[in-house]
Design an enzyme around this catalytic site. Sequence first.
Site, PDB file in Angstrom:
ATOM      1  CD  GLU A 265      38.921  33.909  36.028  1.00 35.00           C
ATOM      2  OE1 GLU A 265      38.245  34.859  36.466  1.00 35.00           O
ATOM      3  OE2 GLU A 265      39.246  33.991  34.949  1.00 35.00           O
ATOM      4  CB  CYS A 302      37.743  37.450  34.276  1.00 37.18           C
ATOM      5  SG  CYS A 302      38.798  36.946  33.145  1.00 37.18           S
TER       6      CYS A 302
END
Length: 532
Positions: A265, A302
């Site tokens: 990720e 994120c």
Amino acid sequence: MELKGLSFLGTRRGTNTGTAFQAANPRTGEALPPVYHATSEAELNEAVEQAADAFASYGQLGGKARAAFLRRIADSLDAHTQTLAERAHLETALPMPRLTGEVARTSGQLRLFASVVEEGSWVQARIDPALPERKPMPRVDLRSMLRPLGSVAVFGASNFPLAFSVAGGDTASALAAGCPVVVKAHPAHPGTSELVAEIITRAVAAEALHPGVFTMLFDAGITIGSALVKHPLIKAVAFTGSLKAGRALMDLAAARPSPIPCFTEMSSGNPVFVLPGALRKGPAELAKNLFGSFTLGAGQFCTKPGIVFAAESSESTAFFEELKALVGQSQPFSLLTAGIAREYSRATEARAAQIPLAAAVSADKADNFTAEPKLFTVSLDQLLDEPELADEIFGPEALLVSCKNTDDYLRAAKALDGHLTATLLGDEEDLKANEELIRVLEQKAGRLLVNGFPTGVEVTHAMVHGGPYPATSDPRFTSVGSLAIYRFARPVCFQNFPQSLLPPELQDGNPLGISRLTDGKPEGKPDIVTEL
């Protein structure tokens, strides 16, 4: 729990002969005791070999036993909440309420996966019984289910010292699937990592599991992490971090003689499309909420909304002016590490050389961990000509993209790379008028939001925290929520096996009582007959 600064190798700790390093307090810059020591190559091999040995038993362990193990870890994390949060606060400068909440999120993730494996239906058992009388050829007995991949390498993340680190979602889902875990601790918060590793190690012993079910390695550089990914006994990798580091791990995993899946990720700008209804409702309130989201956690989430598309109008002008004022009146933030702060400074200075810096607040550069919030503006045409302007900048920064009208939004969306999230702000009339935009964004992001902001990720069965590259390495999976378990399992088919040798999930009597498919139909549900 005493901090020793040494790696975890099953029943023993590592040596103090490796390269020494220490965590630093981002608020003061002072080094935090103890001194940590990098893992040696021999210790890495020992850890991975122990994990491989553990897989023989742990991979066959029943769901109820794995659930008990996960719950034991969760209970111990909760019991040590204050200790964990205090150490994480020293190493990250994140506020205590955020960190105590992160402990709860970490234990909650473990309990979620415990409930999934205890119930057991996640293995997707399918049974196609033999048809010996079938013409022209009989059918053999076929039964399949998901089985664990093997030992998993997990990399701790900088921005979530608990929920995405040693006992975080990657570790929880891998352990739930039946995979031993070898963690590479993040060097920015080694003390927090050591405390959590001690908790997991004690849970392994208390449940009488093979000590190789969990091991953890320290290193301040990239040597140990690279060697871990390349080790032939590692069968999968999980990583949360920068695009540069994630891509390097992807390439290492793919270049192995036997390539393995690498679930990373990485980078996401999380675009936000401001529709007319949202501006009519109140430009000032919208600006306040957006500012709060892209500066939350100093912009080190994120899911930070880093790209905002707004069409020209009097309301959007008011929105822009309010957003500029909020940025200009704000205070500098402490980032997680000096390295992150340096990269933020470099990236924002490079962007300021290309496009207008609309608003910023000055910071005292004597503090190597400090970053000032910044707001940039660019026209859609320039962004389309220079798409690198939309690259993620990790920190309290946002890019406002000026569009002539909402028709430009479709053009903008089609040009986007992959993202974790995409957000639409507007009323129901706006959304109906932009159904094509929604369909395009569905191909660009793993989670679509309406009238909310993407910071804040619920840990549930339905959550998707993933998206097309470069947001992740594989858009078919999520790193948050119960679906994350499927990253670490593969289907295995058993043909013509006697009942005594079949896993209980596939035996005729269904002793575990799980949901299964027989001949493609859910067991216990009658065939649907349609009369003509």
